[in-house]
Motif scaffolding. Structure first.
Motif, PDB file in Angstrom:
ATOM      1  N   MET A  62      37.171  37.380  -1.515  1.00  0.00           N
ATOM      2  CA  MET A  62      36.267  37.122  -2.634  1.00  0.00           C
ATOM      3  C   MET A  62      36.309  38.313  -3.577  1.00  0.00           C
ATOM      4  SD  MET A  62      32.081  36.991  -2.557  1.00  0.00           S
ATOM      5  CE  MET A  62      31.906  35.410  -1.756  1.00  0.00           C
ATOM      6  N   THR A  63      36.300  38.048  -4.878  1.00  0.00           N
ATOM      7  CA  THR A  63      36.246  39.115  -5.875  1.00  0.00           C
ATOM      8  C   THR A  63      34.842  39.222  -6.442  1.00  0.00           C
ATOM      9  OG1 THR A  63      38.575  38.839  -6.472  1.00  0.00           O
ATOM     10  CG2 THR A  63      37.180  39.977  -8.056  1.00  0.00           C
ATOM     11  N   LEU A  64      34.306  40.435  -6.457  1.00  0.00           N
ATOM     12  CA  LEU A  64      32.997  40.721  -7.035  1.00  0.00           C
ATOM     13  C   LEU A  64      33.207  41.456  -8.359  1.00  0.00           C
ATOM     14  CD1 LEU A  64      31.270  42.089  -3.800  1.00  0.00           C
ATOM     15  CD2 LEU A  64      31.103  39.759  -4.728  1.00  0.00           C
ATOM     16  N   SER A  65      32.486  41.017  -9.399  1.00  0.00           N
ATOM     17  CA  SER A  65      32.584  41.655 -10.723  1.00  0.00           C
ATOM     18  C   SER A  65      31.209  42.171 -11.105  1.00  0.00           C
ATOM     19  CB  SER A  65      33.066  40.645 -11.767  1.00  0.00           C
ATOM     20  OG  SER A  65      34.238  39.981 -11.337  1.00  0.00           O
ATOM     21  N   LEU A  66      31.079  43.471 -11.250  1.00  0.00           N
ATOM     22  CA  LEU A  66      29.786  44.092 -11.555  1.00  0.00           C
ATOM     23  C   LEU A  66      29.800  44.655 -12.972  1.00  0.00           C
ATOM     24  CD1 LEU A  66      26.956  45.117 -10.572  1.00  0.00           C
ATOM     25  CD2 LEU A  66      28.127  47.266  -9.993  1.00  0.00           C
ATOM     26  N   SER A  67      28.911  44.136 -13.830  1.00  0.00           N
ATOM     27  CA  SER A  67      28.693  44.713 -15.157  1.00  0.00           C
ATOM     28  C   SER A  67      27.400  45.496 -15.130  1.00  0.00           C
ATOM     29  CB  SER A  67      28.621  43.625 -16.229  1.00  0.00           C
ATOM     30  OG  SER A  67      29.867  43.004 -16.440  1.00  0.00           O
ATOM     31  N   LEU A 106      35.916  44.327  -7.473  1.00  0.00           N
ATOM     32  CA  LEU A 106      36.229  44.661  -6.077  1.00  0.00           C
ATOM     33  C   LEU A 106      36.540  43.363  -5.337  1.00  0.00           C
ATOM     34  CD1 LEU A 106      36.342  46.700  -3.714  1.00  0.00           C
ATOM     35  CD2 LEU A 106      33.905  46.213  -3.330  1.00  0.00           C
ATOM     36  N   THR A 107      37.752  43.297  -4.756  1.00  0.00           N
ATOM     37  CA  THR A 107      38.139  42.146  -3.941  1.00  0.00           C
ATOM     38  C   THR A 107      37.953  42.511  -2.470  1.00  0.00           C
ATOM     39  OG1 THR A 107      39.742  41.454  -5.607  1.00  0.00           O
ATOM     40  CG2 THR A 107      39.971  40.509  -3.407  1.00  0.00           C
ATOM     41  N   VAL A 108      37.260  41.650  -1.754  1.00  0.00           N
ATOM     42  CA  VAL A 108      36.820  41.963  -0.396  1.00  0.00           C
ATOM     43  C   VAL A 108      37.291  40.887   0.573  1.00  0.00           C
ATOM     44  CG1 VAL A 108      34.809  42.459   1.061  1.00  0.00           C
ATOM     45  CG2 VAL A 108      34.758  43.053  -1.371  1.00  0.00           C
ATOM     46  N   ASP A 109      37.660  41.309   1.771  1.00  0.00           N
ATOM     47  CA  ASP A 109      37.933  40.374   2.874  1.00  0.00           C
ATOM     48  C   ASP A 109      36.586  39.963   3.451  1.00  0.00           C
ATOM     49  OD1 ASP A 109      38.632  38.985   5.133  1.00  0.00           O
ATOM     50  OD2 ASP A 109      39.572  40.667   6.165  1.00  0.00           O
ATOM     51  N   VAL A 110      36.159  38.752   3.126  1.00  0.00           N
ATOM     52  CA  VAL A 110      34.841  38.294   3.559  1.00  0.00           C
ATOM     53  C   VAL A 110      34.932  37.360   4.771  1.00  0.00           C
ATOM     54  CG1 VAL A 110      33.783  38.553   1.285  1.00  0.00           C
ATOM     55  CG2 VAL A 110      34.912  36.401   1.881  1.00  0.00           C
ATOM     56  N   THR A 111      36.047  37.402   5.489  1.00  0.00           N
ATOM     57  CA  THR A 111      36.192  36.546   6.670  1.00  0.00           C
ATOM     58  C   THR A 111      35.054  36.762   7.666  1.00  0.00           C
ATOM     59  OG1 THR A 111      38.591  36.594   6.371  1.00  0.00           O
ATOM     60  CG2 THR A 111      37.765  35.838   8.495  1.00  0.00           C
ATOM     61  N   PRO A 112      34.682  38.022   7.994  1.00  0.00           N
ATOM     62  CA  PRO A 112      33.548  38.217   8.917  1.00  0.00           C
ATOM     63  C   PRO A 112      32.248  37.605   8.403  1.00  0.00           C
ATOM     64  CG  PRO A 112      34.828  40.229   8.720  1.00  0.00           C
ATOM     65  CD  PRO A 112      35.333  39.316   7.665  1.00  0.00           C
ATOM     66  N   ALA A 113      32.002  37.709   7.091  1.00  0.00           N
ATOM     67  CA  ALA A 113      30.778  37.145   6.530  1.00  0.00           C
ATOM     68  C   ALA A 113      30.796  35.617   6.619  1.00  0.00           C
ATOM     69  CB  ALA A 113      30.604  37.586   5.078  1.00  0.00           C
ATOM     70  N   MET A 114      31.971  35.008   6.375  1.00  0.00           N
ATOM     71  CA  MET A 114      32.071  33.546   6.468  1.00  0.00           C
ATOM     72  C   MET A 114      31.933  33.080   7.919  1.00  0.00           C
ATOM     73  SD  MET A 114      32.275  32.579   3.352  1.00  0.00           S
ATOM     74  CE  MET A 114      31.212  34.005   3.017  1.00  0.00           C
ATOM     75  N   ASP A 115      32.444  33.887   8.854  1.00  0.00           N
ATOM     76  CA  ASP A 115      32.259  33.556  10.272  1.00  0.00           C
ATOM     77  C   ASP A 115      30.783  33.632  10.648  1.00  0.00           C
ATOM     78  OD1 ASP A 115      34.975  33.213  10.516  1.00  0.00           O
ATOM     79  OD2 ASP A 115      35.353  35.198  11.381  1.00  0.00           O
ATOM     80  N   LEU A 116      30.107  34.660  10.149  1.00  0.00           N
ATOM     81  CA  LEU A 116      28.672  34.794  10.403  1.00  0.00           C
ATOM     82  C   LEU A 116      27.916  33.603   9.817  1.00  0.00           C
ATOM     83  CD1 LEU A 116      26.106  36.343  11.239  1.00  0.00           C
ATOM     84  CD2 LEU A 116      26.242  37.564   9.040  1.00  0.00           C
ATOM     85  N   LEU A 117      28.302  33.183   8.608  1.00  0.00           N
ATOM     86  CA  LEU A 117      27.641  32.059   7.958  1.00  0.00           C
ATOM     87  C   LEU A 117      27.788  30.784   8.802  1.00  0.00           C
ATOM     88  CD1 LEU A 117      26.118  31.217   5.370  1.00  0.00           C
ATOM     89  CD2 LEU A 117      28.331  30.657   4.366  1.00  0.00           C
ATOM     90  N   ALA A 118      28.973  30.578   9.358  1.00  0.00           N
ATOM     91  CA  ALA A 118      29.204  29.403  10.194  1.00  0.00           C
ATOM     92  C   ALA A 118      28.339  29.444  11.445  1.00  0.00           C
ATOM     93  CB  ALA A 118      30.680  29.310  10.557  1.00  0.00           C
ATOM     94  N   ARG A 119      28.190  30.631  12.043  1.00  0.00           N
ATOM     95  CA  ARG A 119      27.353  30.747  13.251  1.00  0.00           C
ATOM     96  C   ARG A 119      25.882  30.520  12.929  1.00  0.00           C
ATOM     97  NH1 ARG A 119      30.718  35.278  14.057  1.00  0.00           N
ATOM     98  NH2 ARG A 119      28.997  36.707  13.607  1.00  0.00           N
ATOM     99  N   LEU A 120      25.438  31.011  11.774  1.00  0.00           N
ATOM    100  CA  LEU A 120      24.044  30.822  11.378  1.00  0.00           C
ATOM    101  C   LEU A 120      23.740  29.344  11.151  1.00  0.00           C
ATOM    102  CD1 LEU A 120      23.523  33.799   8.871  1.00  0.00           C
ATOM    103  CD2 LEU A 120      22.760  33.635  11.243  1.00  0.00           C
ATOM    104  N   LYS A 121      24.661  28.647  10.522  1.00  0.00           N
ATOM    105  CA  LYS A 121      24.446  27.216  10.271  1.00  0.00           C
ATOM    106  C   LYS A 121      24.347  26.419  11.566  1.00  0.00           C
ATOM    107  CE  LYS A 121      26.673  26.924   5.707  1.00  0.00           C
ATOM    108  NZ  LYS A 121      27.795  26.319   4.941  1.00  0.00           N
ATOM    109  N   ALA A 122      25.079  26.880  12.581  1.00  0.00           N
ATOM    110  CA  ALA A 122      25.064  26.183  13.869  1.00  0.00           C
ATOM    111  C   ALA A 122      23.879  26.586  14.729  1.00  0.00           C
ATOM    112  CB  ALA A 122      26.365  26.458  14.617  1.00  0.00           C
ATOM    113  N   SER A 123      23.155  27.618  14.337  1.00  0.00           N
ATOM    114  CA  SER A 123      22.030  28.118  15.122  1.00  0.00           C
ATOM    115  C   SER A 123      20.784  27.272  14.905  1.00  0.00           C
ATOM    116  CB  SER A 123      21.747  29.571  14.748  1.00  0.00           C
ATOM    117  OG  SER A 123      20.539  30.018  15.323  1.00  0.00           O
TER     118      SER A 123
END
Length: 513
Positions: free
Chosen positions: A476-481, A313-330
């Motif tokens: 990001m691509t997720l690979s689940l076995s 599954l390939t996912v648009d993780v832009t919102p998650a990366m934006d959240l990560l940036a805000r958390l690091k700055a918090s």
């Protein structure tokens, strides 16, 4: 009183371990639980604490030796807790050849196999942290004969400091590679020690009669390929060691027919070329042992036991990366190491609540499916000794900051080779972060005993349909076995979709808790 410490099982039925180094020497005084050795199991490098407080009288194995569980590795001279003097506890020792105590036996109930005494003499069990019981099937300590080291081995092994204490040798100390006659107390079990050969500078070509020529395995192979008898070659290395150049000079001109097309300048200790006759090794052979051997066996067993299915599954993780940036700055997350893996791990833990089937195990012995109500989250870690998968215990109970701390500690410990056997056992589901190597997707093999493993790919900018237009987004691509005996396609797909949804829209997690 002389007591022996036999190698314990350092984790889930392991049958052997390799002695990497001794931290003590014969004659040293040690305290209870003091680290005396570093050993490598099939899973990790472990520091071995002392089961007794006393004086080291014998080290039965040298570094580099693979020892079976239950075999004696070190002997101690300890105070007699039963009130007897050491001499009274060993009356029969004088009648045994070499001063070895006769009729030694372990105590019965609760024995750890770590001590020996005269038959019928009650023994007290040591309070050693971290080990379970290790008892020979016969209940009697039987010491395995050990082979003497090859001539010259003592010069290269790190045991040089092990068998000689600092200062003047005392009773029980081995000096200059040979045991002092009568220096050990009666009844002491003293391991044979290979004599250190005198520096060998022969007047003529070849080794002295009866002595095996000293060389390294690659040099011996080279000599064999060239049809050279090493006994006829004069060694120019330290203590008469036969080097590659010695063999090449012996055949004349330093020519090597099969490898002449691979010349490369050899380097000496100062980094300068050693001569035109030197050639590059065409093969490098490494013994299959330790973590590498265990990992290989586990992966083969998993691949041919559990029917693997892998979904992507390939996912648009832009919102998650934006959240990560805000958390690091918090300020609330200051000092914490937050990475994309941290968010993926948290997403996996949340998604498991709605898809518990992926947190289960197939039990062949009882013919049952075991579903866990806790999550021990495994994180695959690449280490110098091979791949290990330590796990975070009860990861589902941790907050994001606690999970971040656990991930950081786990990876640092794994890379340092200090992961304990307990941290490597009991995992319920795993994550492997292949994105750190720039890889997008893969088909990971299940960690034995687990139902699923998620491979996390690299975060890359890619053209993406966003709000009716094409935009440059972070994907990001997720690979689940997963094990198809335990997990149906529907269950695996729902779990993967939930993880993807959390990373694509972190706010959606409010609808899932």
């Amino acid at each position: 009183m002389i007591k022996e410490f036999r190698l314990p099982d350092l984790g889930e039925g392991l049958t052997e371990s390799e002695i990497l180094s001794w931290k003590v020497g014969v004659g040293d005084t040690v305290s209870l639980n003091q680290v005396i050795a570093e050993v490598e199991t099939a899973k990790a490098v472990v520091e071995l604490p002392s089961p007794f407080a006393g004086v080291i009288t014998a080290l039965h194995e040298q570094p580099g030796t693979i020892v079976e569980v239950g075999k004696p590795i070190v002997s101690f001279e300890v105070a007699d807790d039963g009130g007897e003097s050491p001499s009274a506890a060993r009356p029969a020792a004088a009648d045994t050849q070499g001063g070895r105590a006769g009729s030694a036996a372990s105590s019965g109930t609760g024995s750890t196999g770590a001590e020996t005494a005269e038959a019928g003499t009650p023994t007290r069990q040591p309070n050693l942290v971290g080990y379970g019981a290790v008892v020979e099937s016969s209940g009697r300590p039987v010491r395995r004969p050990r082979a003497l080291a090859a001539p010259g081995a003592a010069a290269s092994a790190p045991a040089a400091r092990t068998f000689a204490s600092a200062g003047t040798p005392s009773a029980g100390t081995v000096s200059s590679g040979t045991a002092s006659a009568g220096a050990l107390p009666a009844g002491t079990v003293q391991a044979p020690v290979a004599p250190v050969p005198e520096p060998h500078v022969p007047e003529t070509r070849g080794a002295p009669a009866g002595e095996r020529p000293r060389s390294t395995p690659p040099v011996r192979k080279l000599a064999k390929d060239l049809g050279v008898e090493l006994a006829e070659v004069k060694g120019s290395g330290p203590d008469g060691l036969i080097t590659r150049d010695d063999v090449l000079d012996f055949v004349g001109g330093g020519e090597l027919p099969a490898a002449a097309e691979y010349p490369t300048p050899a380097r000496d200790g100062q980094g300068t070329a050693a001569g035109a006759g030197a050639v590059r090794e065409r093969e490098i052979r490494t013994p299959i042992k330790g973590v590498r051997k265990f990992t290989a066996a586990a992966m083969v067993a998993s691949a041919f036991t559990a029917p693997h299915v892998t979904e992507f599954l390939t996912v648009d993780v832009t919102p998650a990366m934006d959240l990560l940036a805000r958390l690091k700055a918090s300020n609330a997350f200051a000092g914490y190491k937050l990475t994309p893996l941290t968010l993926v791990a948290k997403a996996v833990l949340i998604a498991l609540r709605r898809n518990p089937t992926l947190n289960s195990r197939w039990d062949d012995a009882s013919q049952e499916i075991v579903q866990f109500n806790y999550v021990n989250l495994g994180i695959a870690a690449a280490t110098p000794r091979g791949l290990t998968v330590p796990n975070i215990k009860d990861a589902d109970t941790l907050s994001l900051t606690e999970l971040s701390e656990a991930l950081t500690g786990l990876t640092e410990t794994a890379r340092a080779g200090k992961t304990s056997p307990a941290e490597l056992s009991g995992g319920t589901i795993s994550i492997t972060n292949i994105g750190v190597f720039g890889i997008d997707a893969g088909t990971p093999i299940l960690n034995p005993g687990e139902a699923a493993i998620l491979a996390v790919g690299a975060v890359r900018k890619a053209p993406w349909e966003y709000r009716g237009e094409v935009a440059l987004r972070q994907a990001m691509t997720l690979s689940l076995s997963f094990d198809h005996r335990l997990v149906d396609g529907e269950q695996g797909s729902r779990f993967l979709a939930d993880v993807g949804m959390i990373l694509a829209e972190p706010g959606m997690v409010l609808t899932m808790i």
